[in-house]
Design a protein around this motif. Structure first.
Motif, PDB file in Angstrom:
ATOM      1  N   PRO A  62      39.588  44.038  47.004  1.00  0.00           N
ATOM      2  CA  PRO A  62      41.018  44.136  47.311  1.00  0.00           C
ATOM      3  C   PRO A  62      41.730  44.816  46.179  1.00  0.00           C
ATOM      4  CG  PRO A  62      40.430  41.894  46.692  1.00  0.00           C
ATOM      5  CD  PRO A  62      39.156  42.667  46.796  1.00  0.00           C
ATOM      6  N   SER A  63      42.740  45.605  46.513  1.00  0.00           N
ATOM      7  CA  SER A  63      43.375  46.422  45.483  1.00  0.00           C
ATOM      8  C   SER A  63      44.309  45.662  44.575  1.00  0.00           C
ATOM      9  CB  SER A  63      44.150  47.563  46.150  1.00  0.00           C
ATOM     10  OG  SER A  63      45.132  47.038  47.009  1.00  0.00           O
ATOM     11  N   ASN A  64      44.984  44.648  45.061  1.00  0.00           N
ATOM     12  CA  ASN A  64      46.009  44.027  44.239  1.00  0.00           C
ATOM     13  C   ASN A  64      45.841  42.527  44.044  1.00  0.00           C
ATOM     14  OD1 ASN A  64      47.816  45.665  42.996  1.00  0.00           O
ATOM     15  ND2 ASN A  64      48.906  46.134  44.892  1.00  0.00           N
ATOM     16  N   VAL A  65      44.683  42.005  44.348  1.00  0.00           N
ATOM     17  CA  VAL A  65      44.488  40.566  44.237  1.00  0.00           C
ATOM     18  C   VAL A  65      44.419  40.177  42.778  1.00  0.00           C
ATOM     19  CG1 VAL A  65      42.943  38.680  44.782  1.00  0.00           C
ATOM     20  CG2 VAL A  65      43.259  40.516  46.410  1.00  0.00           C
ATOM     21  N   ARG A  66      45.097  39.100  42.410  1.00  0.00           N
ATOM     22  CA  ARG A  66      45.117  38.697  41.021  1.00  0.00           C
ATOM     23  C   ARG A  66      44.699  37.237  40.819  1.00  0.00           C
ATOM     24  NH1 ARG A  66      44.450  42.934  40.212  1.00  0.00           N
ATOM     25  NH2 ARG A  66      45.562  44.481  38.968  1.00  0.00           N
ATOM     26  N   SER A  67      44.433  36.506  41.894  1.00  0.00           N
ATOM     27  CA  SER A  67      43.967  35.138  41.708  1.00  0.00           C
ATOM     28  C   SER A  67      42.458  35.155  41.574  1.00  0.00           C
ATOM     29  CB  SER A  67      44.351  34.275  42.905  1.00  0.00           C
ATOM     30  OG  SER A  67      43.698  34.728  44.056  1.00  0.00           O
ATOM     31  N   ILE A  68      41.927  34.256  40.738  1.00  0.00           N
ATOM     32  CA  ILE A  68      40.489  34.220  40.550  1.00  0.00           C
ATOM     33  C   ILE A  68      39.992  32.787  40.698  1.00  0.00           C
ATOM     34  CG2 ILE A  68      38.631  34.561  38.898  1.00  0.00           C
ATOM     35  CD1 ILE A  68      40.111  36.846  37.780  1.00  0.00           C
ATOM     36  N   GLN A 191      34.616  42.083  40.574  1.00  0.00           N
ATOM     37  CA  GLN A 191      34.234  42.885  41.730  1.00  0.00           C
ATOM     38  C   GLN A 191      34.888  42.416  43.024  1.00  0.00           C
ATOM     39  OE1 GLN A 191      29.931  42.497  41.199  1.00  0.00           O
ATOM     40  NE2 GLN A 191      29.826  44.646  40.598  1.00  0.00           N
ATOM     41  N   PHE A 192      35.093  41.113  43.157  1.00  0.00           N
ATOM     42  CA  PHE A 192      35.634  40.587  44.405  1.00  0.00           C
ATOM     43  C   PHE A 192      37.130  40.333  44.367  1.00  0.00           C
ATOM     44  CE2 PHE A 192      31.172  39.872  44.992  1.00  0.00           C
ATOM     45  CZ  PHE A 192      30.976  39.999  46.354  1.00  0.00           C
ATOM     46  N   GLU A 193      37.685  40.120  43.193  1.00  0.00           N
ATOM     47  CA  GLU A 193      39.106  39.799  43.074  1.00  0.00           C
ATOM     48  C   GLU A 193      39.908  40.905  42.391  1.00  0.00           C
ATOM     49  OE1 GLU A 193      40.591  37.192  44.338  1.00  0.00           O
ATOM     50  OE2 GLU A 193      38.826  36.082  44.996  1.00  0.00           O
ATOM     51  N   GLY A 194      39.223  41.845  41.773  1.00  0.00           N
ATOM     52  CA  GLY A 194      39.921  42.971  41.164  1.00  0.00           C
ATOM     53  C   GLY A 194      40.340  42.779  39.723  1.00  0.00           C
ATOM     54  N   LEU A 195      40.134  41.563  39.164  1.00  0.00           N
ATOM     55  CA  LEU A 195      40.558  41.311  37.787  1.00  0.00           C
ATOM     56  C   LEU A 195      39.838  40.094  37.239  1.00  0.00           C
ATOM     57  CD1 LEU A 195      43.959  41.321  36.092  1.00  0.00           C
ATOM     58  CD2 LEU A 195      42.918  39.082  36.445  1.00  0.00           C
ATOM     59  N   THR A 196      39.519  40.131  35.966  1.00  0.00           N
ATOM     60  CA  THR A 196      39.021  38.952  35.267  1.00  0.00           C
ATOM     61  C   THR A 196      39.576  38.969  33.853  1.00  0.00           C
ATOM     62  OG1 THR A 196      37.054  37.598  34.804  1.00  0.00           O
ATOM     63  CG2 THR A 196      36.885  39.952  34.338  1.00  0.00           C
ATOM     64  N   ARG A 197      39.612  37.801  33.215  1.00  0.00           N
ATOM     65  CA  ARG A 197      40.122  37.695  31.840  1.00  0.00           C
ATOM     66  C   ARG A 197      39.151  36.902  30.976  1.00  0.00           C
ATOM     67  NH1 ARG A 197      46.350  36.583  33.541  1.00  0.00           N
ATOM     68  NH2 ARG A 197      46.977  38.770  33.713  1.00  0.00           N
ATOM     69  N   GLN A 218      40.146  45.200  34.656  1.00  0.00           N
ATOM     70  CA  GLN A 218      40.718  45.474  35.974  1.00  0.00           C
ATOM     71  C   GLN A 218      39.827  46.441  36.739  1.00  0.00           C
ATOM     72  OE1 GLN A 218      44.627  47.123  35.446  1.00  0.00           O
ATOM     73  NE2 GLN A 218      45.382  45.395  34.235  1.00  0.00           N
ATOM     74  N   MET A 219      39.687  46.175  38.024  1.00  0.00           N
ATOM     75  CA  MET A 219      38.974  47.114  38.883  1.00  0.00           C
ATOM     76  C   MET A 219      40.000  48.082  39.467  1.00  0.00           C
ATOM     77  SD  MET A 219      36.016  48.032  39.888  1.00  0.00           S
ATOM     78  CE  MET A 219      34.894  46.639  39.736  1.00  0.00           C
ATOM     79  N   PRO A 220      39.815  49.371  39.281  1.00  0.00           N
ATOM     80  CA  PRO A 220      40.779  50.339  39.818  1.00  0.00           C
ATOM     81  C   PRO A 220      41.003  50.145  41.311  1.00  0.00           C
ATOM     82  CG  PRO A 220      39.238  51.423  38.354  1.00  0.00           C
ATOM     83  CD  PRO A 220      38.728  50.022  38.545  1.00  0.00           C
ATOM     84  N   ALA A 221      42.230  50.434  41.726  1.00  0.00           N
ATOM     85  CA  ALA A 221      42.620  50.189  43.117  1.00  0.00           C
ATOM     86  C   ALA A 221      42.193  51.302  44.061  1.00  0.00           C
ATOM     87  CB  ALA A 221      44.129  49.994  43.197  1.00  0.00           C
ATOM     88  N   THR A 222      41.642  52.386  43.555  1.00  0.00           N
ATOM     89  CA  THR A 222      41.259  53.501  44.419  1.00  0.00           C
ATOM     90  C   THR A 222      39.807  53.376  44.856  1.00  0.00           C
ATOM     91  OG1 THR A 222      40.545  54.888  42.564  1.00  0.00           O
ATOM     92  CG2 THR A 222      42.871  54.985  43.186  1.00  0.00           C
ATOM     93  N   GLU A 223      39.514  53.901  46.006  1.00  0.00           N
ATOM     94  CA  GLU A 223      38.155  53.835  46.539  1.00  0.00           C
ATOM     95  C   GLU A 223      37.212  54.773  45.793  1.00  0.00           C
ATOM     96  OE1 GLU A 223      36.958  51.761  48.774  1.00  0.00           O
ATOM     97  OE2 GLU A 223      38.914  50.788  48.869  1.00  0.00           O
ATOM     98  N   THR A 224      37.766  55.828  45.221  1.00  0.00           N
ATOM     99  CA  THR A 224      36.915  56.819  44.560  1.00  0.00           C
ATOM    100  C   THR A 224      36.607  56.451  43.113  1.00  0.00           C
ATOM    101  OG1 THR A 224      38.893  58.097  43.964  1.00  0.00           O
ATOM    102  CG2 THR A 224      37.751  58.690  46.009  1.00  0.00           C
ATOM    103  N   GLN A 225      37.430  55.607  42.503  1.00  0.00           N
ATOM    104  CA  GLN A 225      37.244  55.248  41.103  1.00  0.00           C
ATOM    105  C   GLN A 225      36.713  53.829  40.997  1.00  0.00           C
ATOM    106  OE1 GLN A 225      36.362  55.223  37.845  1.00  0.00           O
ATOM    107  NE2 GLN A 225      37.755  56.972  37.766  1.00  0.00           N
ATOM    108  N   ARG A 226      35.476  53.682  40.514  1.00  0.00           N
ATOM    109  CA  ARG A 226      34.850  52.361  40.442  1.00  0.00           C
ATOM    110  C   ARG A 226      34.567  51.930  39.004  1.00  0.00           C
ATOM    111  NH1 ARG A 226      36.465  50.966  44.316  1.00  0.00           N
ATOM    112  NH2 ARG A 226      36.747  49.123  43.035  1.00  0.00           N
TER     113      ARG A 226
END
Length: 399
Positions: A62-68, A191-197, A218-226
């Motif tokens: 998910p592109s904007n998920v921030r809960s982990i 990988q699954f939530e888009g962010l870790t700390r 942070q995992m980039p929000a674009t499909e092309t950038q991993r």
């Protein structure tokens, strides 16, 4: 996390909102002690956290998920004796270097044996090796209000995505299993939530073991950038950007993390050397509590060797970190954004910095002083009155 800012303001991701269902983080007494120590010093320990495999959403990226959703465990034993200072007015710089025959016992052997060098061992030495030498030889670092505030903010950001729960450990093997499992599950969260700390790393770099904790990935929000983006947040007492030496220090820290990340991704993790250096028994059965945690995290393990295999396999499936790195600078009193510094990774520069610092840690040369143009740092150093740099500066002024 620490204290500092940068020039370019970026229209970047806002801070995540706290969601009603906050994940659980299990922590051993070591890490709980770390949290308490964090209020007394800026990262005086390397956090040892293990997060349980989260209950992921349908979309893996998910592109904007921030809960982990996570579980973090804390051990009763210290993971490392390294100090992790990461604070305003605590930066870097080196100059006068005096080569010498390797000491009978290097600082690495005396103070970091079976612990590994922390990333901030390198950044602290780059600020002033002489100051590090004083601290190692008995001059305990004084903790000021700014350090406490920075650490408090650091803990707060982590609490937005993790809840800590104490867990007991029975052995060094349990302790390292927690560290490695925390990294594994943190990467799964990314990988699954888009962010870790607070992602811990353990790697073999330039012939030495290095440990570190990345503020945020942070995992980039674009499909092309991993390629994951590495982020570090620094707090400032004043609503100003830090001096260049401080910003250079922050850049070095993030570049060291990327250097470690990419090395873990591209190189085979040397398991045998890991067990040997840290005096660990790969076939030792983990405690029942730790085995339960590994099972809940999706990595059922009976021995430390099992966890190491999960750790090695996890890194083998990851891409290198993004070549762009991000430093965020916040105002301490209200956490407002002062600025963001997005800069490019410089592999040649960071390798030279690490190699230069290792000469000091391995006892191949004397500690260097901060360069004369940066001697203003001495005004913030508790060892200034007894440091030879003061007499050196005075003699230069008289000649």
């Amino acid at each position: 996390m620490t204290q500092s800012p940068s020039d370019s303001l970026l229209d970047h991701h806002p801070h995540p909102h706290i969601v009603p269902e906050i994940p659980i983080e299990i922590v051993s007494d070591e890490e709980m002690a770390l949290l308490e120590a964090a209020l007394l010093s800026a990262r005086s320990l390397i956090p040892s956290t293990v997060r349980a495999f989260p209950s992921f959403r349908s979309s893996p990226f998910p592109s904007n998920v921030r809960s982990i959703q996570s579980i973090t465990l804390v051990s009763k034993k210290r993971f490392s004796g390294c100090s992790e200072p990461d604070i305003e007015d605590s930066g870097l710089g080196f100059n006068t270097t005096q080569k010498k025959t390797r000491l009978a016992e290097s600082f690495l052997h005396r103070f970091r044996r079976k612990k590994g060098l922390c990333v901030t061992d390198f950044t602290s030495a780059e600020w002033c090796e002489k100051q590090v030498e004083f601290e190692l030889l008995g001059g305990k670092k004084k903790i000021n209000k700014a350090m406490k505030a920075g650490s408090k903010r650091h803990a707060k950001l982590e609490e937005e995505v993790l809840t800590r729960v104490k867990v007991d450990i029975k052995s060094d093997e349990d302790k390292f299993a927690l560290k490695l499992l925390n990294c594994i599950t943190g990467i799964n969260q990314l990988q699954f939530e888009g962010l870790t700390r607070e992602l811990p790393l353990i790697g073999f770099v330039e012939g030495v073991w290095m440990v570190g904790v990345i503020d945020e990935v942070q995992m980039p929000a674009t499909e092309t950038q991993r390629n994951p983006l590495l982020v570090d947040t620094k707090t400032r007492v004043k609503d100003t950007l830090p001096a260049e030496p401080q910003r250079r220090n922050g850049r070095l820290q993030l570049m060291c993390y990327k250097y470690m990340w990419d090395n873990l991704v591209t190189s085979e993790f040397p398991s045998d050397q890991f067990f040997d250096y840290f005096s660990l028994n790969p076939d030792c059965d983990l405690s029942e509590e730790i085995r339960e945690v590994t099972a809940k995290s999706g990595c059922p393990a009976k021995t430390l060797d099992d966890v190491v295999r999960y750790y090695r396999n996890t890194w083998s499936m990851l891409p290198p970190a993004h070549d762009q790195l991000l430093l965020r600078y916040e105002l301490q009193k209200d956490h407002s954004l002062i600025g963001e510094d997005k800069f490019a990774y410089d592999s040649d520069w960071v390798e030279k910095q690490i190699q230069f610092s290792l000469e000091f840690w391995l006892g191949e040369r004397e500690a260097s002083y901060t360069p004369e143009e940066e001697r203003w740092k001495c005004n913030f150093c508790q060892f200034a009155s007894t440091c030879p740099a003061k007499s050196v500066t005075c003699s230069n002024l008289l000649t």
